[in-house]
Each structure stands twice: as structure tokens, then as C-alpha cells.
Design a protein around this motif. Structure first.
Motif, short mmCIF file in Angstrom:
data_model
loop_
_atom_site.label_atom_id
_atom_site.label_comp_id
_atom_site.label_asym_id
_atom_site.label_seq_id
_atom_site.Cartn_x
_atom_site.Cartn_y
_atom_site.Cartn_z
N GLU A 78 33.34 39.38 -59.03
CA GLU A 78 33.42 40.47 -60.56
C GLU A 78 32.94 39.26 -61.52
O GLU A 78 32.04 40.42 -62.48
N ILE A 79 33.13 38.01 -61.52
CA ILE A 79 32.80 37.57 -63.23
C ILE A 79 31.40 37.68 -62.89
O ILE A 79 30.65 38.02 -64.34
N GLU A 80 30.57 37.12 -61.98
CA GLU A 80 29.15 36.90 -62.02
C GLU A 80 28.39 38.62 -61.94
O GLU A 80 27.64 38.64 -62.74
N VAL A 81 28.98 39.59 -61.47
CA VAL A 81 28.84 41.11 -61.73
C VAL A 81 28.49 41.14 -62.59
O VAL A 81 27.88 42.18 -63.50
N SER A 105 26.32 43.26 -67.78
CA SER A 105 26.51 42.86 -69.50
C SER A 105 25.62 42.72 -70.51
O SER A 105 25.06 42.66 -71.26
N ALA A 106 24.72 41.61 -69.49
CA ALA A 106 23.84 41.41 -69.78
C ALA A 106 22.74 42.31 -70.24
O ALA A 106 21.60 41.93 -71.23
N MET A 107 22.55 43.46 -68.75
CA MET A 107 21.07 43.94 -68.92
C MET A 107 21.54 44.91 -70.21
O MET A 107 21.78 45.79 -70.87
N ALA A 108 23.60 45.59 -69.99
CA ALA A 108 23.85 46.76 -71.48
C ALA A 108 23.73 46.21 -72.62
O ALA A 108 23.37 46.80 -73.69
N LYS A 137 34.07 50.26 -64.86
CA LYS A 137 34.56 49.40 -66.74
C LYS A 137 33.10 49.03 -66.11
O LYS A 137 32.69 49.28 -67.55
N MET A 138 32.53 49.19 -65.27
CA MET A 138 30.51 48.55 -66.42
C MET A 138 29.92 49.64 -66.75
O MET A 138 28.85 49.44 -67.35
N ALA A 139 30.08 50.66 -66.08
CA ALA A 139 29.59 52.44 -66.20
C ALA A 139 30.32 52.49 -68.03
O ALA A 139 29.33 53.06 -69.05
N GLY A 162 25.68 57.13 -65.28
CA GLY A 162 26.50 56.12 -65.10
C GLY A 162 27.20 55.60 -63.88
O GLY A 162 27.29 55.07 -63.34
N MET A 163 26.35 56.47 -62.33
CA MET A 163 26.69 56.53 -61.28
C MET A 163 25.66 55.36 -61.00
O MET A 163 26.03 54.40 -60.00
N PHE A 164 24.04 54.84 -61.15
CA PHE A 164 23.81 54.31 -61.45
C PHE A 164 24.17 52.86 -61.57
O PHE A 164 24.29 51.84 -60.71
N VAL A 165 24.84 53.38 -62.93
CA VAL A 165 25.75 51.59 -63.08
C VAL A 165 26.39 51.07 -61.68
O VAL A 165 26.82 49.91 -60.70
#
Lengths: 122, 448, 517
Positions: free
Chosen positions: B48-51, B56-59, C109-111, C355-358
């Protein structure tokens, strides 16, 4: 009364053919929930799609067993599609056609032949 | 691998129970020459940490609307989504359920969809609505195809006030689906006469309300003209909040309403997923695409809901289906439904009033910028301004100052000199006076 | 005023149900519309600034009809509704062809990172470089996993992806000046395949399967001709079997100038182990909500990127993400020349289901090339384990191993009076979501079981024990099945009544009464 291989019936009185689906067909379909009928005045050819009958899980085309012009449709089916289940070969009729060619009737089965035909489908 | 529960011992025991020597045996139908015995050329698994770090860097390389003054619209709008919405849609019972094919254990989704359908019907002023479509743009294409089925005609007239990408989608469907599409010229002034294009072969006129350029026009005359010629009026709304302040399309005679519901409950998400709203008149319901939740009773006589009229759908009708679509936008519809329930009658009306008032304030402030003029007499929360030089360059320069000024019309309609200086500007409840002043100041400076 | 209060009866019912109809954790819940108090709201918004309106004389008159509820009511309402749903989070969800696997929460969380979730689709290119990088990365993973040179990301779901792929075929044929109208589809295909082909003007011809559940290559070849545009095939197919002869089929259709469309609904069974590009596929949609774990959400949103062969790649719809001098660029309007100039048009506004891609990329990165291959293996192993442990009491539709789903027919229920539907409903009372039933259509009383790779052996053993117990019970107690489910928030619902007299929205009681009279 004459029957088609696609499970329609025809009753001819004075050049007007009344058309519906057979008791066997409604049993196969289950509870009928909707019938889509053609417009009055529409000309159909034998074997062409003329109506659609729907149950909860299936929709089937109803083919004109003979050619003719639609002169009347059974408007009672709009509110009470269950008539097709209750009385398929009576009150559950679909449409009336002005017969184009009475000779087409010869290609259809009589009751005994249709009975044999449906028994062979199991 | 944290998502895979089988242990090596499990796998051995299971293979033994199956009677196979190896997992590869189970794939015996796969020819050896196409079997990848080694991992394909991609990175190995990560924790999880790496992903989280990588994504997050992309975002972080993007500029989110909430972090800067943002006036972007053109079919996607920044609104505040109440905290309860995101909490509730993440409940696993909603998030990780499938289409409610087994109604006894899907009453939550089915009742929600029934409420959603009711909300959409009420807001659009129509009789019935479906359980949602992919988004507003695909709903629009489906509306045009439905109009063709209802009228048995094959030419659609698209207003020049329709979102250019929506128009492109309808054109694509027309080109390959065998119907004609007549797209009217872009209508930045909101003055076109679409009724003049009616003819005996026209299935529908598609008009956007408020238009892509922001204009709000009374659609009653157009509806009457359509009906007199046997055509349907399809009304497209990309900002659904507007219908909290404006007369509904249904009240003006619309036959089909196709709308984007993103503004209620759903984030910007760089364009998707959103939620398509689709509503029509009772008499057309069997020609309507998409899923429907219907009320019924269970074996004990208790009220409940099921998916109904499913004989219209592809899994039964196959090549005779009303549409090839087999999904909706369930979770986005849920978000819409929850947010709309939170708003209620009073909340939706107030939200719409705030949006309009903010836009009026912004239009007045911008009108004071030398060289800039506001094109619209009427609008809801978005309008068009005419600048003394190309809008695209201005937008890029302001973005460098971390102000998202709006959408240059030329981005969606390139190559037309008459449109190059036009900028679409939207304001919502999320814009502060300070945001507006920052935009005005930056524009003044750029235009100096 | 609440209509709901009228539903509360005076005392306990004979079965122990309380006055509200609720039983323990099974809470009855009225419609939101029945909990209305005029003026009440669940949001606090400021008084709008006073301005003279510019609504063109079209300000809304009269009420909309939405109910007023406070936040606590809304939270309770939707929490109670949620509790009436079965879900993967609650238990095994063996819905064949739907790939109901675990949905990792990291993906959610990422999305929701502001840089993705709060990013406007028409923000200037300089403001979205990270988003474009994500699209590029996702495309790279999908192309590598399929060994296909191009991918169109914008389709909103599987069926939309199918439409995209078939349109690419149509566009390629038109570019060659060919007017081919026939599309061959196996009888076992999912209904979307013929629906999609018909929607864009192709004539669909169904081709029967062989007795072993595989396509009949000879039957396909016999139907091939210069008017055939494409063959649409699902691999692994809807019976859960890998089409060994797919490459031969590809060669045959290519030889007559047609294309091979592959429905990628079942890609989960082979991901990381078989690359469809190696099989001669020209176009294949990938349901991100299946193979790559984006949540099904009660029926969407989906996402259906389409990988394309070199022959079809130029026709991919807009938008395209391309590498430019100063970073990524988006091509989103028709081009006179160069990249995108042959694009078939546009299928969706903006850039697709970001949102699905992320979520999908987070899933792929989490698994990696090694983990994805393990996904396919464990999915196939789990299905075969269920098949092997149940085949003596249930009847497999086809002999031999299966891929990611085990298909049974209803021969084991013969003479019991129990139907496939009854069996499914009894499974609900035993705590499981049923398998897919009556699909594929070519198998009588079909039961399609897809456990997915995210079930543990213990979970499978419990499920198998339940299936076996039910198969045994069917021999002696048909009534148990006919009455099922009994323990659910609702028992079997009257679908006939719902379809005969559709009630598709709530209306106020007064209106309902008027309508009845």
C-alpha cells in the motif's frame, strides 16, 4: 380454426381473419405482461412480424399467419394482458385482418395436425 | 500478496482434491505457444505504501478545482458534496453489491433507485425516469435513438447550443447507426431558430437548457413546433442544479430529458464517472432504454421493488433490444440520490438560488473589466464572455498563476475565428468573493 | 407530515414482528418521500446574495415535490437501505460472468485524492499532467497485459466498449471501401454482443456450439465469406471454457478480410498468463469492474477500455493522450492530419471513467505482473475446486476442467420438482448470493458459479458444503425450495404484477387515489 408453426391461430369469418397466439404458446411464455399490437390499416404479409408479446422473462415476435390489412386490434389487451393467459384462443385475440388471399389458409394446420405438431416439440 | 487468501498448502490440497498435478494442467486448453510461463514485462507487486506514494505523486501534478479560484464548467461543475454522501456510498453493502437481479437481497439498491427515479422525474417535470445512464452525453445519444424508434423517422436536428462533445457523440451514432444528424451552427448568442429546420422526416430536435453558452430560453414555442410536425423535443441539461431555479423542461413540453447529474453528489473526477439522467413521458416508457425499478409486493403482501420491464433489455431481446447498454451508474446514482435527499425541496432551491446569484455577481464584476463583454442576457450559473484576444492563451497564462479562469470555447470548437475570443465562465456556491476578485484582477492585468 | 406513521400497527404480529414491521436487525424503512416535513433540510446553506435574476423570465414557479429530511434521518435512511443488500464485503458472491472479487479500499482512497477526484476535465493541459500520466500508465499496463498496440480508454462500460470495438471494425471497413454487413456470433454469447452489432447496422447470425461447449470452427468457416465483417467471440467463453481453436478462427476470418472481436468479460481467468494479442484478436474490451476490481456499486459505474490491433488502432475514438514536447497532450477534436485524423468520432464526453482508471491502476500496481498471473491461477483453481467437490451431487454441463467459472445444468434436479430458480433462492436463505442462473442460454437450467480468486479455501469449503446439502435436500423437500427465501427482508416478489401495471415512481397519496378511481 387454423394454426401456424409459429403458434398463431386464425379464425376466418366473412373474409375477416381473427388472429391470436395459441393456448400452447401462452403456456410456454408464462404470465403475459404486455402486448404490442400493429396500427390499424397496416398491411402485413404472411410470415411477417405483426405484434410482440412479452412475459416477465421473454419477448416473442408474433408473425402474421396470413397476409392482409389490419382492420381492428384487441384494445382490451392494453389494460388486461392477462386475457392472453386466461383465454388465448378467445378473448385474448390480437388483431383482425382483411384477408388478402384465402388460399394461404391451406398452408396452415388444422387442430389435429397442430396438436401432433406441438407434441413433437417436447 | 495481500488480496489473495490461498496459501501454498491450500493450493496443494485443492489440486489434490481436483486430481490435477499442477495448475497448468487446469489450463490444458491453452496452447503452449501462447502460455506466458514467466511474468509479463511489468513491475512486480507493491505494498500500500508504495502504490499510495506513486499515485499521490501523479495526483500532486494536477491542479484540483478546490485548491484555486476555479470557474470551469462546460458540462462539469464544482459543487460542495455533503460529507454524509461519501460516507454512505462507501458502505460495502452499496459499494460491493452487483446489479439487483436477486431482489430479495437487493431491496436497498432497488428502493434507492425507485427514489432516484422519482427525484429525477420531479426535477425534470417528466412522468417517468430510468435508473440512470452512463452520463449525460451518452444519455443524449440514447434519447435521439429513442426518438427515432418512437417516431419511426431518421433525421435528428441538433441545436448549436448543444455541448460540442455531446453533438459529436450523436453524430458518431448517426454515422454508424444509420440515421441522419443535422447539426446547426454554434449559437453563442442564443438566437437560433431550430424550429425552422423541422420537416416530415425529423424525429427530434435536441436543445440544451441552459445552453452550452449559458443561455436560458423558453422552449414552449419550440415544443409546440415540434409536436405540430410530429417530432419530439429532446431537452439536454448539463447543469442539473439549474432546474432548482428554472422552469422544468417537462413544464415546457419536453418529450425526453437527458441530463448530466454530476453536480449533485458527484465529484469532478476529471470527467467520470458521472451519472446520466433520463426521463420521458408515460406513453413512451416501453421505448425507453435503461433499467427500471418498479414497485410490487412480495409473497407475504409486503411492499417491495424489482427490476421491471426488462424485456426491453439486451439480455432478453438480444439484437432487438432498445439499447445495447447493460449497466447504469448505480453508485453515482446513489450519490445523487443521497445528496438530493439531504437537500430536499428547500435545499435544492436555495442551492440553485446561490449559484445564480454568484454568477450574476461575477458577470457584473467581469463586465467592468475593460475590453471584456458579457454575451448573455440570460443565464443560470454559467455564461459566455467575449475577450479582446484569444481566450485559450489567457486561460493558459492564468493557469500559470493558479487561476482556472474558465473554458475557452475554441478548445471544443477549434478553427472558428468568430469563437476564438469567447470564454465560458461558471460560478457555483463554492466560489468566494475573493475568488472572483482574483479572476477579475488577473484578467485586468492580462488584458492591459 | 409522515405517511409512515400510518404504517405502524398497534401490536405484535403472530410471527413476533414488532409494530413497525422491523425484526431485529431487519429494519423496515419507508420511502424518503414518506418522511417529509416541509421546509426541513439536511444542508445548511447561506442566504443567497440579493440580486435581480437573469433567468430570462423562466424562474421556476411552484413546488418541485422533493421531501425535507434532516441529516440524521438521511444517514439512517440510507444505512437501513444498505442493510437490505447482499454484498461482496458480506460474503461469497459467486455470480458467474460478473467476477465479483474483493474491492481493495486503497483503490477508493486513491480515486479520492484531490488531484484526481477534484480535477476538472477541461482544466488546461498544464494543470492535468499527472492525470494524463495516469492515463498513459494505465494504457501501458493494458497494452502489455494483452500484447496489443493500442487502447481506447473512453468507453463507459463493457457494452460501450463493445460498441467502440465494433465501430472501429466498421470504420476500418469503410476506409477500405468495403460494405460488409454480416457478423457471426456464437449462440452462447452474452446478449450484448448481438445487441451491439445490430445497433450499428450489422446483420447478426448465431452459430451453434459444439457438444463440448466450445465454438464449432467448421460451422464458422462454413459461414465465412466476403460479406462477413467480423466474428465476435468470448474467450474464455460464457460456459467457462477456453476456446482452444481461437487462433484458427482468427486466421480464417483474417483470410477473408474480416476481423476478430473478443469479448473480454472473462479476462480474469487468463490475465498475466495469456495475452489476447497472441491469439489474433483485433479488438477486445476489458471490464475494469471485473478483472481489475473497480466496485460494481449496485450496477455501475463500469469502465470498458478497448485494446486494438494495429489494423484498427487508427480508428480509435477521441480523445487520445499523446506524448508532446513539453509533456502530455490531449487530442480531443477532429484532426486534419496526423494522430487522430482517422478517429471514428467520439463516444463519451471528456476522457472516460477516470475514477475507475485510478482504481484499476492501483489494483494492477498492487498485484504486479507476478500477482496478476497468480490472480488468474487462483481464480481457475477456486472454480475447479468447487466443480470437483460438487460434481458427484450436481451435474456439470460439460466434462473436464473449467476455467474461472464452473457451469452446472439442472439434470441433478430432475424429478425433484425443484427448479434452478428455486435452488438459487434456497441458497439465499443459507446465506449466499446465488450463482448466475439461466445463463448461458444454451445450457438447460444453467447455474454458473464464479468464486473468484479472493475467496479463501475455508470460504469455499463452507460454500461447497452448502451446495451439497441443498442438492441432497432437493431430493426430499421440494417445498423448502419453493418457499425460499423466507429469511430475507422480502420474500419472492411479484414480477408479473410489477410488469403488468408498472409503478415506476412514488406519487403523493392523493394522486395515487385519484388514479385508482
Amino acid at each position: 380454426m387454423r394454426f401456424s408453426k409459429d403458434h398463431e391461430w386464425v379464425r376466418v369469418e366473412g373474409g375477416v381473419a381473427t388472429v391470436g397466439i395459441t393456448t400452447y404458446a401462452q403456456e410456454q411464455l408464462g404470465d403475459v405482461v404486455f402486448v404490442e399490437l400493429p396500427a390499424v390499416g397496416k398491411k402485413v404479409k404472411a410470415g411477417e412480424e405483426a405484434a410482440v408479446v412479452e412475459s416477465v422473462k421473454a419477448a416473442s415476435e408474433v408473425y402474421a399467419p396470413i397476409s392482409g390489412e389490419v382492420t381492428e386490434v384487441n384494445s382490451a389487451l392494453a389494460d388486461t394482458p392477462a386475457l392472453v393467459n386466461e383465454d388465448a384462443e378467445g378473448k385474448g385475440w390480437f388483431m383482425k385482418l382483411k384477408l388478402a388471399d384465402a388460399k394461404e389458409l391451406d398452408a396452415l394446420m388444422d387442430a389435429a395436425a397442430y396438436k401432433t405438431y406441438t407434441e413433437g416439440l417436447h | 500478496m495481500r488480496y489473495l487468501p490461498l496459501t501454498p498448502d491450500d493450493r496443494r490440497e485443492m489440486l489434490a482434491a481436483i486430481g490435477a498435478a499442477s495448475v497448468r494442467d487446469l489450463f490444458k486448453d491453452v496452447p503452449a505457444k501462447v502460455w506466458q510461463s514467466k511474468p509479463v514485462d511489468l513491475p512486480m507487486h507493491l505494498g500500500e505504501i508504495e502504490v499510495d506514494r506513486a499515485l499521490s505523486a501523479m495526483a500532486a501534478r494536477n491542479i484540483p478545482s478546490g485548491q484555486v479560484p476555479s470557474f470551469l464548467g462546460a458540462g462539469a461543475y464544482k459543487h460542495h458534496v455533503p460529507s454524509a454522501v461519501d460516507h454512505l456510498i462507501q458502505r460495502g453493502e452499496f459499494l460491493t453489491a452487483y446489479t439487483p437481479y436477486q431482489p430479495e437481497i437487493a431491496q436497498g439498491t432497488l428502493q434507492m433507485l425507485f427514489e432516484f427515479q422519482t427525484q429525477v422525474a420531479l426535477i425534470t417535470g417528466m412522468d417517468v425516469a430510468n435508473a440512470s445512464m452512463y452520463d449525460g452525453s451518452t444519455a443524449t445519444a440514447e434519447a435521439v435513438m429513442m426518438a427515432g424508434r418512437v417516431t419511426r423517422r431518421n433525421r435528428a436536428v441538433l441545436s448549436g447550443g448543444l455541448h460540442p462533445q455531446y453533438r459529436a457523440i450523436v453524430e458518431t451514432h448517426g454515422k454508424y447507426g444509420g440515421f441522419k444528424v443535422e447539426s446547426l451552427a454554434p449559437d453563442p448568442d442564443g438566437k437560433e431558430d431550430a424550429a425552422a429546420r423541422l420537416g416530415d422526416d425529423v424525429s427530434c430536435v435536441v436543445v440544451q437548457y441552459p445552453s452550452f453558452f449559458g443561455h436560458v430560453r423558453d422552449l414552449k414555442p419550440l415544443a409546440e413546433a415540434c409536436h405540430a410536425k410530429g417530432a419530439l423535443l429532446v431537452v439536454v441539461t448539463t447543469e442539473i442544479v439549474s432546474l432548482g431555479a428554472l422552469e422544468s423542461p417537462g413544464a415546457m413540453g419536453a418529450d425526453i430529458v437527458a441530463a448530466e447529474g454530476q453536480s449533485i453528489g458527484n465529484g469532478l473526477n476529471y470527467g467520470g464517472p458521472y451519472v446520466g439522467l433520463f426521463a420521458t413521458r408515460e406513453k413512451f416508457v416501453r421505448q425507453m432504454p435503461g433499467r427500471l425499478s418498479g414497485q410490487t409486493v412480495d409473497a407475504d403482501g409486503r411492499r417491495g421493488w424489482v427490476l421491471t420491464l426488462s424485456t426491453r433489455e439486451q439480455h432478453i431481446r438480444r439484437e432487438k433490444a432498445t439499447s445495447n447498454i447493460c449497466t447504469n451508474a448505480g453508485l453515482c446514482a446513489l450519490a445523487f440520490c443521497i445528496h438530493m435527499t439531504l437537500l430536499g425541496e428547500a435545499g435544492l432551491k436555495r442551492l440553485a438560488a446561490i449559484n445564480h446569484a454568484k454568477a450574476v455577481q461575477l458577470a457584473d464584476k467581469l463586465a467592468g473589466v475593460p475590453g471584456l463583454s458579457v454575451v448573455n442576457k440570460s443565464f443560470f450559473n454559467e455564461f459566455t464572455v467575449r475577450l479582446p484576444k484569444p481566450a485559450a492563451g489567457i486561460v493558459e497564462r492564468l493557469a500559470a498563476k493558479r487561476i482556472l479562469a474558465g473554458v475557452p470555447v475554441s478548445r471544443l470548437l477549434p478553427g472558428d475565428a468568430a469563437l476564438a475570443n469567447l470564454l465560458l465562465v461558471a460560478a457555483t456556491e463554492t466560489n468566494t468573493d475573493r475568488d472572483m476578485d482574483a479572476l477579475v484582477a488577473a484578467l485586468r492585468e492580462d488584458l492591459r | 407530515m409522515s405517511d409512515w406513521s400510518k404504517a405502524v400497527s398497534a401490536g405484535f404480529k403472530a410471527d413476533g414482528t414488532g409494530p413497525t414491521g422491523s425484526r431485529g436487525l431487519q429494519m423496515e424503512e419507508a420511502l424518503s418521500f414518506e418522511q417529509d416535513a416541509p421546509g426541513r433540510t439536511g444542508v445548511d446553506l447561506p442566504e443567497p446574495p440579493t440580486v435581480k435574476d437573469r433567468l430570462g423570465g423562466l424562474a421556476r414557479k411552484g413546488a418541485i415535490g422533493l421531501p425535507g429530511l434532516s441529516e440524521p434521518q438521511v444517514v439512517r435512511h440510507f444505512t437501513r437501505l444498505s442493510q437490505k443488500n447482499y454484498a461482496i464485503d458480506a460474503g461469497l458472491y459467486p455470480l458467474g460472468s460478473c467476477t465479483m472479487k474483493h474491492n481493495p479500499r486503497l483503490n477508493e482512497k486513491m480515486a479520492r485524492l484531490a488531484g484526481f477526484g477534484d480535477l476538472h476535465p477541461l482544466a488546461p493541459e498544464s494543470a492535468v499532467q499527472g492525470a494524463l500520466e495516469l492515463l498513459d500508465q494505465l494504457a501501458h499496463w493494458l497494452k502489455t497485459l494483452t500484447n496489443m498496440p493500442a487502447v481506447a480508454l473512453s468507453p463507459a462500460a463493457g457494452a460501450h466498449g463493445e460498441l467502440c470495438g465494433m465501430l472501429c471494425i466498421k470504420a476500418a471497413l469503410e476506409a477500405k471501401g468495403e460494405n460488409r454487413h454480416r457478423v457471426l456470433v456464437p449462440e452462447s454469447a452474452h446478449g450484448t454482443n448481438p445487441a451491439t452489432a445490430a445497433a450499428i447496422g450489422f446483420t447478426v447470425e448465431a452459430v451453434p456450439a459444439q457438444a463440448n461447449g466450445k465454438v464449432d470452427v467448421a460451422a464458422f468457416k462454413a459461414k465465412l465469406g466476403p460479406d462477413v465483417a467480423a466474428i465476435m467471440i468470448t474467450n474464455p467463453n460464457t460456459c467457462g471454457i477456453f476456446e482452444t481453436e481461437i487462433s484458427a478462427l482468427a486466421d480464417a476470418v483474417h483470410a477473408i478480410g474480416g476481423y476478430l472481436y473478443c469479448d473480454g468479460a472473462n479476462f480474469n481467468a487468463i490475465v498475466g498468463r495469456v495475452r489476447p494479442g497472441d491469439l489474433g484478436v483485433d479488438a477486445m474490451h476489458i471490464n475494469l469492474h471485473k478483472t481489475f476490481s473497480t466496485p460494481h456499486g449496485g450496477g455501475g459505474p463500469g469502465s470498458g477500455p478497448v485494446v486494438l490491433s494495429a489494423a484498427l488502432a487508427p480508428y480509435a475514438p477521441l480523445p487520445l493522450t499523446v506524448h508532446g514536447k513539453d509533456g502530455f497532450r490531449v487530442i480531443e477534436t477532429p484532426q486534419a492530419s496526423g494522430e487522430g485524423s482517422k478517429a471514428l468520432g467520439r463516444l463519451k464526453v471528456f476522457h472516460g471513467q477516470m475514477g475507475m482508471f485510478v482504481r484499476a491502476l492501483a489494483y494492477m500496481m498492487s498485484h504486479g505482473a507476478d500477482g496478476l498471473a497468480q490472480v488468474a491461477e487462483d481464480a481457475v483453481l477456486n472454480a475447479n475446486y468447487v466443480l470437483a467437490r460438487c460434481k458427484d451431487v450436481m451435474t456439470p454441463a460439460f466434462p473436464g476442467y473449467c476455467m474461472h467459472e464452473a457451469l452446472f445444468d439442472d439434470r441433478f434436479l430432475k424429478d425433484t420438482g425443484v427448479t434452478t430458480l428455486d435452488f438459487a433462492k434456497a441458497l439465499i436463505d443459507a446465506g449466499y448470493h446465488p450463482m448466475t442462473v439461466y445463463f448461458p442460454l444454451i445450457v438447460h437450467g444453467a447455474m454458473l458459479v464464479e468464486p473468484t480468486e479472493t475467496e479463501s479455501k475455508d470460504a469455499l469449503d463452507a460454500f461447497i458444503a452448502t451446495l451439497r446439502a441443498l442438492a441432497e435436500k432437493a431430493k426430499t423437500d421440494a417445498q423448502h425450495f419453493a418457499d425460499a427465501p423466507r429469511l430475507t427482508p422480502r420474500r419472492r416478489l411479484d414480477e408479473t404484477g410489477a410488469a403488468r401495471k408498472p409503478v415506476l415512481r412514488w406519487r403523493p397519496e392523493t394522486v395515487q387515489k385519484q388514479a385508482a378511481e
